[in-house]
Design an enzyme around this catalytic site. Sequence first.
Site, short mmCIF file in Angstrom:
data_model
loop_
_atom_site.label_atom_id
_atom_site.label_comp_id
_atom_site.label_asym_id
_atom_site.label_seq_id
_atom_site.Cartn_x
_atom_site.Cartn_y
_atom_site.Cartn_z
N SER A 538 0.86 -1.00 0.41
CA SER A 538 0.02 0.17 -0.20
C SER A 538 0.73 1.15 0.06
O SER A 538 2.15 1.27 -0.75
CB SER A 538 -0.99 -0.45 1.20
OG SER A 538 -2.08 0.91 1.27
N HIS A 658 -7.70 -5.29 -0.93
CA HIS A 658 -6.64 -4.56 -0.57
C HIS A 658 -5.62 -5.70 0.93
O HIS A 658 -4.48 -5.05 1.13
CB HIS A 658 -7.23 -3.01 -0.10
CG HIS A 658 -5.59 -2.05 -0.46
ND1 HIS A 658 -4.65 -2.21 -1.04
CD2 HIS A 658 -5.22 -1.77 1.17
CE1 HIS A 658 -4.10 -1.10 -0.52
NE2 HIS A 658 -4.05 -0.49 1.11
#
Length: 688
Positions: A538, A658
């Site tokens: 991320s 994610h």
Amino acid sequence: MGPPPPAPRCEVREVVHGREVVDPYRYLEDGGDPRTRAFAADQTAYARALLGALPGRAALRARLEEAFAVGALTPPVSRGGRLFYTRREAGDDQPKLCLVEPDGSERVLYDPAGEGGDGLVSLDWWYPSPDGRLVAYGTAHAGDEWSTLRVRDVATGRDLPDRAPRARAASVAWDGDGGGFVYTRYPAPGDVPPGEEYYHRRLFHHRLGAVGPDPEVVYAGERPREEIPVVHASPDGRHLAVEASRGWSESDLYVRDRASPDAPWRALWAGARATFSPLFGRDRLYVLTDDAAPNFRLLALPLPAPAGEGAATVLPEDPEAVLWQVAVTRGHLVAVYGRHAVAEVRLFDLDGREEGRVALDGPASVTALSANPEEDVAYLAVETFTHPGRVYRLDAATGSLTPWRELRAPELADGVWVRQRFFTSRDGTRVPMFLIGGPAVAPDAPPAEPLPLVLEGYGGFRVSRTPQYLARILPWVRRGGLYAVANLRGGGEYGEAWHRAGMGERKQNVFDDALAAAEHLVAAGYTRPDRLALYGGSNGGLLVGACITQRPDLFRAALCAVPLLDMLRYHRFRLGGLWTSEYGSPDDPEAFAWLMAYSPYHRVRPGTRYPAVLLTTAANDSRVDPMHALKMAARLGAEGADRDERPVLLLVEEDAGHGAGKPVRKSVDHLVDVWSFLAWQLGVGGGW
């Protein structure tokens, strides 16, 4: 199987703020373009075939399954005499919501495994009613995080018909009678222009059994599309508080007394360059803030009529430690401080007089803290890098700490050691890191020969990298590798000043810190560049991309997971618009200049010998668009030198997002690929 054909180069040239920007793979931003689908499928198939042929995968999988089999545990939330908590046990893909009755009997209240059987349904969040009769909870599918709000009757174990979609990361504040609640949700895609469904989070009020649209709760005038409101209720439901955040450094705080149906919302703080997080006690509203206190302080305001100008400081700022968390019991404040990224627990009375400190085992973190203001008890979840977690019951009146539930550490963790080291960054800033090794490596002196070492960092959004159980690293350190976790600027380890030192125009400090960490580990003899890998996901994937394009000579390999890499267009996709407060907006000429200076996708230079790179992304990632990983894979693969020896691999996961809500089996599958790749590139054999 040979490598797949390169992505077609289709240059887009444009002048932005007076500078020419060349983008050869703009079309890969369109997930529906046949060329994008073909590129992702071909690259993933090639990577899986290549990684699948590496030795030792079966043994590695067994080690990872052992590390994850210990499960997971959260501290209980006490409501109406009942204790609600989540746990994941060996064999579970997802945590389940559990209940302890007042008589001590225990049962499972909700198990995602009962829906579909494929492990893809996840429990995202949950809020019991004040009397413990009901639980509002959210479930999502395949990691997309777009939760559906549901309500379960605790007595029957069945859901009520009430549901609300688009309740991503929802907050819920129950009415005092338990007959309804205020909650947050996002608009449906068809109700707003394309792309706007990721924004405009708003509050609504729902009464159980009501049909038709829920009325919106308007706490202030027209709000920015990027604002994230979080709603809280006092124990009796009379008072509501809304923290309305704009990024990770600013929030407003609004309150309302519901004793009168016509009572207005009042702003306690609005427009300040600080955050204000509310916690309700029985007769006070407490506020954790960094206003005039970068290490945070705790304020108290009387109920029923709190006023910002009447706030009293009950826990002043500690110049040597950061106030990370506070829980309010009937008669005490339980405060978690961070000192050099390690947790300390202190106990105060409600007026801020310290009554004692709670000893924790070794360098540890308090991963969660819960308390009911009607009781003088708190629960703490404590983890270390090598222990998956203990939940303690703290009797705040006596300061007595007793185990409530405990997970058993795996045998893999036996002999694993942790040491904290400090290094100096480019501008002279002293930065800590944790170094982790296994029993084959002496803990207090560099090895006789440099070892394979993986360095991890994040450095953003005020996220503190504290000693938390890392199941995924245990096979690596048991195998003889080293693992380092650097506490880079941009995080919250040293308060808001540390955060601001790594955001916006100062983002380069984060990359400098990571590069200095790598140089320190090399200079100290722990590793050397051809045995060093960088690991991040991320915002940490942005870190990886920046470091390997600025110092490709310093690393042999990199794992770049669900990353941001095109920093000139990140704000146009999915949740990217929320992050302009952290990075700066490319639409602003000044911010564009610093973003252009480090944007990894735009720093790739033809003919440069970059490290071997594994880029991973996921089809259902609702935070970071997969286009970042796809464009970077295409550009690095086409322009980097020596790709046969230092490959660029791309994995696009289906039925994943994610990272939140990923079932254990998919996590293990992913990590087998990751560690096989890193071991291969760092010259580690397959003997796991």
